[in-house]
Write a protein that holds these residues in place. Structure first.
Motif, PDB file in Angstrom:
ATOM      1  N   CYS A  41       0.818  -1.200   0.019  1.00 53.13           N
ATOM      2  CA  CYS A  41      -0.023  -0.122  -0.002  1.00 53.13           C
ATOM      3  C   CYS A  41       0.836   1.414   0.014  1.00 53.13           C
ATOM      4  O   CYS A  41       2.139   1.264   0.742  1.00 53.13           O
ATOM      5  CB  CYS A  41      -0.868  -0.067   1.170  1.00 53.13           C
ATOM      6  SG  CYS A  41      -1.929   1.524   1.368  1.00 53.13           S
ATOM      7  N   ARG A  42       0.308   2.308  -0.679  1.00 54.03           N
ATOM      8  CA  ARG A  42       0.994   3.594  -0.531  1.00 54.03           C
ATOM      9  C   ARG A  42       1.319   4.076   0.804  1.00 54.03           C
ATOM     10  O   ARG A  42       2.338   4.762   1.082  1.00 54.03           O
ATOM     11  CB  ARG A  42       0.332   4.634  -1.342  1.00 54.03           C
ATOM     12  CG  ARG A  42       1.131   6.110  -1.144  1.00 54.03           C
ATOM     13  CD  ARG A  42       0.443   6.815  -2.577  1.00 54.03           C
ATOM     14  NE  ARG A  42       0.569   6.581  -3.749  1.00 54.03           N
ATOM     15  CZ  ARG A  42       1.505   6.469  -4.501  1.00 54.03           C
ATOM     16  NH1 ARG A  42       2.585   7.257  -4.046  1.00 54.03           N
ATOM     17  NH2 ARG A  42       1.509   6.279  -5.895  1.00 54.03           N
ATOM     18  N   THR A  43       0.603   3.813   1.899  1.00 51.08           N
ATOM     19  CA  THR A  43       0.948   3.839   3.310  1.00 51.08           C
ATOM     20  C   THR A  43       2.181   3.334   3.799  1.00 51.08           C
ATOM     21  O   THR A  43       3.051   3.858   4.395  1.00 51.08           O
ATOM     22  CB  THR A  43      -0.209   3.396   4.158  1.00 51.08           C
ATOM     23  OG1 THR A  43      -1.413   4.030   3.895  1.00 51.08           O
ATOM     24  CG2 THR A  43       0.094   3.944   5.691  1.00 51.08           C
ATOM     25  N   ALA A 174      -4.506   1.429  -6.827  1.00 47.55           N
ATOM     26  CA  ALA A 174      -5.186   0.350  -6.198  1.00 47.55           C
ATOM     27  C   ALA A 174      -6.344   0.669  -5.559  1.00 47.55           C
ATOM     28  O   ALA A 174      -7.624  -0.261  -5.996  1.00 47.55           O
ATOM     29  CB  ALA A 174      -4.158  -0.295  -5.173  1.00 47.55           C
ATOM     30  N   ALA A 175      -6.710   1.707  -4.859  1.00 52.35           N
ATOM     31  CA  ALA A 175      -7.771   1.874  -4.162  1.00 52.35           C
ATOM     32  C   ALA A 175      -8.977   2.228  -5.471  1.00 52.35           C
ATOM     33  O   ALA A 175     -10.213   1.905  -5.251  1.00 52.35           O
ATOM     34  CB  ALA A 175      -7.981   3.038  -3.276  1.00 52.35           C
ATOM     35  N   ALA A 176      -8.505   3.024  -6.369  1.00 55.84           N
ATOM     36  CA  ALA A 176      -9.572   3.729  -7.280  1.00 55.84           C
ATOM     37  C   ALA A 176      -9.904   2.612  -8.279  1.00 55.84           C
ATOM     38  O   ALA A 176     -11.310   2.507  -8.658  1.00 55.84           O
ATOM     39  CB  ALA A 176      -9.112   4.653  -8.413  1.00 55.84           C
ATOM     40  N   GLY A 296     -19.499  -8.217  -7.273  1.00 56.59           N
ATOM     41  CA  GLY A 296     -18.629  -9.117  -8.369  1.00 56.59           C
ATOM     42  C   GLY A 296     -17.294  -8.509  -8.896  1.00 56.59           C
ATOM     43  O   GLY A 296     -16.722  -8.706  -9.881  1.00 56.59           O
ATOM     44  N   LEU A 297     -16.951  -7.441  -8.064  1.00 59.66           N
ATOM     45  CA  LEU A 297     -15.441  -6.793  -8.406  1.00 59.66           C
ATOM     46  C   LEU A 297     -14.630  -7.846  -8.414  1.00 59.66           C
ATOM     47  O   LEU A 297     -14.488  -8.701  -7.971  1.00 59.66           O
ATOM     48  CB  LEU A 297     -15.390  -5.547  -7.541  1.00 59.66           C
ATOM     49  CG  LEU A 297     -14.908  -5.834  -6.083  1.00 59.66           C
ATOM     50  CD1 LEU A 297     -13.431  -6.044  -6.067  1.00 59.66           C
ATOM     51  CD2 LEU A 297     -15.366  -4.663  -5.337  1.00 59.66           C
ATOM     52  N   ARG A 298     -13.439  -7.273  -9.342  1.00 60.26           N
ATOM     53  CA  ARG A 298     -12.239  -7.984  -9.272  1.00 60.26           C
ATOM     54  C   ARG A 298     -10.994  -7.030  -8.949  1.00 60.26           C
ATOM     55  O   ARG A 298     -11.251  -6.027  -9.456  1.00 60.26           O
ATOM     56  CB  ARG A 298     -12.142  -8.711 -10.830  1.00 60.26           C
ATOM     57  CG  ARG A 298     -11.872  -7.680 -12.047  1.00 60.26           C
ATOM     58  CD  ARG A 298     -11.950  -8.568 -13.098  1.00 60.26           C
ATOM     59  NE  ARG A 298     -11.803  -7.523 -14.295  1.00 60.26           N
ATOM     60  CZ  ARG A 298     -10.825  -6.913 -14.919  1.00 60.26           C
ATOM     61  NH1 ARG A 298      -9.489  -7.585 -14.278  1.00 60.26           N
ATOM     62  NH2 ARG A 298     -10.742  -6.038 -15.864  1.00 60.26           N
ATOM     63  N   THR A 299     -10.150  -7.799  -8.105  1.00 66.38           N
ATOM     64  CA  THR A 299      -8.818  -6.832  -8.123  1.00 66.38           C
ATOM     65  C   THR A 299      -7.717  -7.380  -9.209  1.00 66.38           C
ATOM     66  O   THR A 299      -7.747  -8.348  -9.242  1.00 66.38           O
ATOM     67  CB  THR A 299      -8.339  -7.056  -6.734  1.00 66.38           C
ATOM     68  OG1 THR A 299      -8.072  -8.415  -6.292  1.00 66.38           O
ATOM     69  CG2 THR A 299      -9.291  -6.674  -5.561  1.00 66.38           C
ATOM     70  N   VAL A 300      -7.268  -6.378  -9.885  1.00 68.96           N
ATOM     71  CA  VAL A 300      -5.803  -6.733 -10.685  1.00 68.96           C
ATOM     72  C   VAL A 300      -4.731  -6.603  -9.783  1.00 68.96           C
ATOM     73  O   VAL A 300      -4.574  -5.604  -9.274  1.00 68.96           O
ATOM     74  CB  VAL A 300      -6.022  -5.726 -11.645  1.00 68.96           C
ATOM     75  CG1 VAL A 300      -5.005  -5.949 -12.822  1.00 68.96           C
ATOM     76  CG2 VAL A 300      -7.462  -5.683 -12.456  1.00 68.96           C
ATOM     77  N   ALA A 324      -2.664  -3.300  -7.973  1.00 71.11           N
ATOM     78  CA  ALA A 324      -2.153  -3.534  -6.621  1.00 71.11           C
ATOM     79  C   ALA A 324      -1.047  -4.470  -6.649  1.00 71.11           C
ATOM     80  O   ALA A 324      -1.089  -5.656  -7.370  1.00 71.11           O
ATOM     81  CB  ALA A 324      -2.962  -3.814  -5.704  1.00 71.11           C
ATOM     82  N   ALA A 325      -0.051  -4.349  -6.010  1.00 67.76           N
ATOM     83  CA  ALA A 325       1.235  -5.290  -5.837  1.00 67.76           C
ATOM     84  C   ALA A 325       0.769  -6.084  -4.333  1.00 67.76           C
ATOM     85  O   ALA A 325       0.369  -5.660  -3.481  1.00 67.76           O
ATOM     86  CB  ALA A 325       2.320  -4.600  -5.674  1.00 67.76           C
ATOM     87  N   VAL A 326       1.272  -7.408  -4.563  1.00 65.36           N
ATOM     88  CA  VAL A 326       0.813  -8.331  -3.326  1.00 65.36           C
ATOM     89  C   VAL A 326       2.143  -9.066  -3.365  1.00 65.36           C
ATOM     90  O   VAL A 326       2.615  -9.810  -4.112  1.00 65.36           O
ATOM     91  CB  VAL A 326      -0.379  -9.356  -3.630  1.00 65.36           C
ATOM     92  CG1 VAL A 326      -0.687 -10.100  -2.411  1.00 65.36           C
ATOM     93  CG2 VAL A 326      -1.665  -8.413  -3.838  1.00 65.36           C
TER      94      VAL A 326
END
Length: 340
Positions: A41-43, A174-176, A296-300, A324-326
């Motif tokens: 996260c940017r934090t 990531a958030a948007a 039904g959202l998906r995270t990229v 987003a990075a994981v």
């Protein structure tokens, strides 16, 4: 002696380094969790740069997905082996006026995962059970990780937008990319603002259902009901005020932002408002995860081994990520991290 592996930051402006520590124990009211995945996260950048309060050395990371290994005394509602998520707000006093009035996000004596208590850039983490969430089964481990901050903070920001129909998202990371999908699912019109010339991000935004996408220096034909700012750039605040209608809201969704430059009172007049988002409440979590499952959202995501945490942070800093990075803990099976 059992040990855990972590990527630790010793002081601001230093690279994270790999360390081995004794395996932590679950204390009163706590869970010991085997980390599977942890979002970047940017934090975490703000912690690394010394821009927000933290205690060093510290293990960053507050978008944690893992399995419960051990349960401390006075914990109810969890079982060993259960998949849980750990967010940014890691503990509150429960006694101050804010906690007692349902505003625990403003607690006078909070603890924050990955800043004032060790976080998830590690194989194991200890977390306050009161601030752990069960996660929707529809999301894989990697797909669920960004929901725990990017999703939660985006959700809190969107709720502050009220019933606004035309919503601008300034800074499409990531958030948007998560909250854009929620807003579209709710039937709102979404307008995405990106860095100058970032046609890839603009195409990505349109692929998620955004009505319009352009640079933060551009202006759509329609006035916005609310603008949510995710980029940590203070100059975007007066720019956003020029985008919203009379009575519109500008919502600053980051924990840190550069100074806001002076602007004409006329840009604020006509009952426009500037609001900020601070942390989250547990109710934000329970309501958001319900919406996430229903919409039904998906995270990229882009995954990195735990020991490449510095690379992941560098890519986030440079704006080289889509979505987003994981980080994946060493024991995790990468196949389990496919996007959900």
């Amino acid at each position: 002696m059992a040990v855990m592996v972590a990527m630790q930051i010793d002081a601001p402006h230093q690279a994270l380094r790999r360390v081995e520590r004794p395996m932590p124990l679950a204390g009163v009211g706590e869970l010991l969790i085997a980390v599977i995945a942890c979002g970047v996260c940017r934090t975490d950048l703000h912690v690394a740069d010394g821009e927000i309060a933290a205690r060093y050395p510290v293990i960053p990371g507050h978008e944690i997905v893992g399995h419960v290994l051990d349960i401390g005394v006075e914990v109810e509602g969890f079982h060993v082996g259960q998949r849980v998520g750990v967010p940014w707000l890691g503990h509150t006093c429960g006694q101050c006026g804010y906690c007692l009035s349902g505003r625990e996000n403003l607690c006078d004596a909070p603890e924050f995962t990955g800043a004032t208590r060790d976080g998830g850039y590690a194989t194991h983490v200890v977390a306050d059970a009161h601030f752990c969430f069960a996660l929707p089964d529809s999301f894989s481990d990697v797909a669920a990780a960004p929901l725990l901050c990017a999703g939660l903070i985006g959700w809190r920001a969107l709720r502050l937008a009220g019933e606004g129909h035309r919503i601008g998202l300034i800074g499409f990371g990531a958030a948007a990319h998560i909250i854009a999908q929620v807003a579209v699912w709710q039937g709102r019109e979404v307008y995405a603002f990106t860095r100058e010339g970032d046609v890839q991000a603009q195409a990505f935004a349109r692929s998620l259902g955004c009505r319009w996408a352009g640079a933060s220096t551009e202006r759509p034909q329609q006035e916005l009901d609310a603008a949510l700012i995710f980029a940590p750039v203070g100059a975007l605040v007066p720019a956003a005020l020029k985008l919203v209608r009379k009575g519109g809201r500008v919502i600053c969704a980051g924990i840190h932002m550069s100074d806001i430059p002076a602007f004409a009172y006329a840009d604020l007049w006509e009952e426009r408002q500037i609001l900020s988002v601070a942390n989250l409440t547990r109710e934000d979590g329970t309501s958001f995860f319900e919406v996430a499952a229903q919409s039904g959202l998906r995270t990229v995501t882009e995954t990195f081994p735990l020991e490449q945490a510095n690379l992941a942070l560098d890519r986030l800093r440079s704006g080289a990520l889509t979505g987003a990075a994981v980080l994946i803990a060493p024991r995790a099976d990468p196949a389990a991290g496919a996007n959900g």
